[in-house]
Design a protein around this motif. Structure first.
Motif, short mmCIF file in Angstrom:
data_model
loop_
_atom_site.label_atom_id
_atom_site.label_comp_id
_atom_site.label_asym_id
_atom_site.label_seq_id
_atom_site.Cartn_x
_atom_site.Cartn_y
_atom_site.Cartn_z
N PRO A 1 0.82 -1.22 0.00
CA PRO A 1 0.00 0.00 0.00
C PRO A 1 0.85 1.27 0.00
N ALA A 2 0.36 2.32 -0.61
CA ALA A 2 1.08 3.60 -0.64
C ALA A 2 1.06 4.26 0.73
N ASP A 3 0.06 3.93 1.55
CA ASP A 3 -0.01 4.48 2.91
C ASP A 3 1.07 3.81 3.76
N GLU A 4 1.92 4.62 4.38
CA GLU A 4 3.08 4.07 5.10
C GLU A 4 2.66 3.21 6.29
N ALA A 5 1.60 3.56 6.99
CA ALA A 5 1.15 2.77 8.14
C ALA A 5 0.64 1.41 7.69
N GLN A 6 -0.15 1.39 6.62
CA GLN A 6 -0.66 0.12 6.11
C GLN A 6 0.47 -0.74 5.55
N ALA A 7 1.42 -0.11 4.84
CA ALA A 7 2.55 -0.84 4.29
C ALA A 7 3.41 -1.44 5.40
N THR A 8 3.60 -0.67 6.48
CA THR A 8 4.39 -1.15 7.61
C THR A 8 3.73 -2.37 8.24
N ALA A 9 2.41 -2.29 8.46
CA ALA A 9 1.69 -3.41 9.05
C ALA A 9 1.79 -4.64 8.17
N ARG A 10 1.71 -4.46 6.85
CA ARG A 10 1.80 -5.57 5.91
C ARG A 10 3.18 -6.23 5.95
N VAL A 11 4.24 -5.41 5.99
CA VAL A 11 5.60 -5.95 5.99
C VAL A 11 5.88 -6.71 7.28
N LEU A 12 5.50 -6.13 8.42
CA LEU A 12 5.75 -6.78 9.70
C LEU A 12 4.98 -8.09 9.82
N ALA A 13 3.75 -8.10 9.31
CA ALA A 13 2.95 -9.33 9.35
C ALA A 13 3.60 -10.41 8.47
N ALA A 14 4.10 -10.00 7.31
CA ALA A 14 4.74 -10.97 6.41
C ALA A 14 6.03 -11.53 7.01
N LEU A 15 6.73 -10.69 7.80
CA LEU A 15 7.98 -11.14 8.43
C LEU A 15 7.74 -11.84 9.76
N GLY A 16 6.50 -11.87 10.23
CA GLY A 16 6.18 -12.52 11.49
C GLY A 16 6.67 -11.76 12.70
N ILE A 17 6.73 -10.42 12.59
CA ILE A 17 7.21 -9.57 13.69
C ILE A 17 6.00 -8.97 14.42
N ASP A 18 5.88 -9.27 15.72
CA ASP A 18 4.78 -8.76 16.52
C ASP A 18 5.14 -7.47 17.26
N GLU A 19 6.43 -7.18 17.36
CA GLU A 19 6.88 -6.01 18.11
C GLU A 19 6.45 -4.72 17.41
N LYS A 20 6.03 -3.75 18.22
CA LYS A 20 5.59 -2.48 17.67
C LYS A 20 6.81 -1.67 17.21
N PRO A 21 6.78 -1.13 16.00
CA PRO A 21 7.92 -0.35 15.51
C PRO A 21 8.05 0.97 16.28
N SER A 22 9.30 1.39 16.47
CA SER A 22 9.55 2.67 17.13
C SER A 22 9.36 3.83 16.17
N ASP A 23 9.51 3.56 14.87
CA ASP A 23 9.32 4.61 13.86
C ASP A 23 9.21 3.97 12.49
N PHE A 24 8.55 4.66 11.57
CA PHE A 24 8.48 4.22 10.18
C PHE A 24 8.12 5.44 9.33
N TYR A 25 8.64 5.47 8.13
CA TYR A 25 8.34 6.59 7.24
C TYR A 25 8.78 6.25 5.81
N LEU A 26 8.20 6.96 4.86
CA LEU A 26 8.57 6.80 3.46
C LEU A 26 9.77 7.69 3.15
N VAL A 27 10.88 7.07 2.78
CA VAL A 27 12.08 7.82 2.39
C VAL A 27 11.85 8.45 1.03
N THR A 28 11.24 7.68 0.12
CA THR A 28 10.80 8.16 -1.19
C THR A 28 9.39 7.62 -1.40
#
Length: 207
Positions: A77-104
């Motif tokens: 997803p283009a939305d950074e929050a949704q993309a972050t949730a998708r990536v973490l779920a795919a990697l099996g990471i349950d820990e809450k990220p301290s930060d996330f953002y679109l570099v480009t």
């Protein structure tokens, strides 16, 4: 009043006894100081080597880096929050990220614990770099740089005094041509010349 006659023979024997015993006493003190300094010497020596190479490419004296790559279902997803949730779920990471953002518009960075996750939205390619503390070096470097301050300053100063005593006492432990009046003197001068020559040849602090 008659003054007692000075017993020069007793004084002579005392001086002879002192000259005979001071060197064994010095060797004993040198030995014990060396034993006491072993632990701190290992810490300062190992951390010193690690810190000396801090400028080498890919070397971090406090952390080791682990890298991995994988691919998740794309596009993200283009939305950074949704993309972050998708990536973490795919990697099996349950820990809450301290930060996330679109570099480009197509590159997402996610910070989780000691890991940085780089995700490409269009392809789903994920590159992860994780840092793990070097269990001994990190503590040794922390002590070496006196980050502890407080009481450690006095311990470090005491260690420096021990080293000075070991160096000076070592020079007087052996008599004769192998001691400070012979080969020892040559080696002492050589040891002092090495840093002096390096400072001169390298241009010193202002070079």
């Amino acid at each position: 009043m008659v003054k007692p006659v000075e017993d020069t023979s007793v004084w002579r024997r005392a001086k002879k006894r002192i000259r005979k015993r001071w060197r064994p006493l010095l060797r004993a003190l040198h030995r014990d100081a060396g034993y006491l300094a072993i632990g701190l010497t290992v810490i300062y020596a190992v951390s010193g080597i690690a810190i000396n190479h801090i400028g080498d490419e890919g070397w971090n004296p406090n952390f080791s880096t682990e890298e991995s790559t994988t691919d998740v279902p794309a596009p993200l997803p283009a939305d950074e929050a949704q993309a972050t949730a998708r990536v973490l779920a795919a990697l099996g990471i349950d820990e809450k990220p301290s930060d996330f953002y679109l570099v480009t518009d197509d590159q997402l960075e996610i910070y989780v614990g000691e890991s940085i996750i780089h995700a490409t939205l269009s392809t789903g390619h994920v590159y992860t770099e994780s840092q793990h503390p070097r269990w001994f070096l990190r503590v040794a470097n922390w002590l070496h740089k006196n980050r502890a301050k407080s009481a450690w300053t006095y311990i470090a100063d005491s260690y420096a005094v021990f080293l000075l005593f070991i160096a000076v006492s070592g020079a007087f432990m052996i008599r004769g041509k192998k001691g400070i009046l012979g080969r020892g003197a040559v080696l002492i001068v050589l040891g002092a010349v090495i840093p002096f020559l390096y400072v001169q040849l390298s241009g010193g602090p202002g070079g």
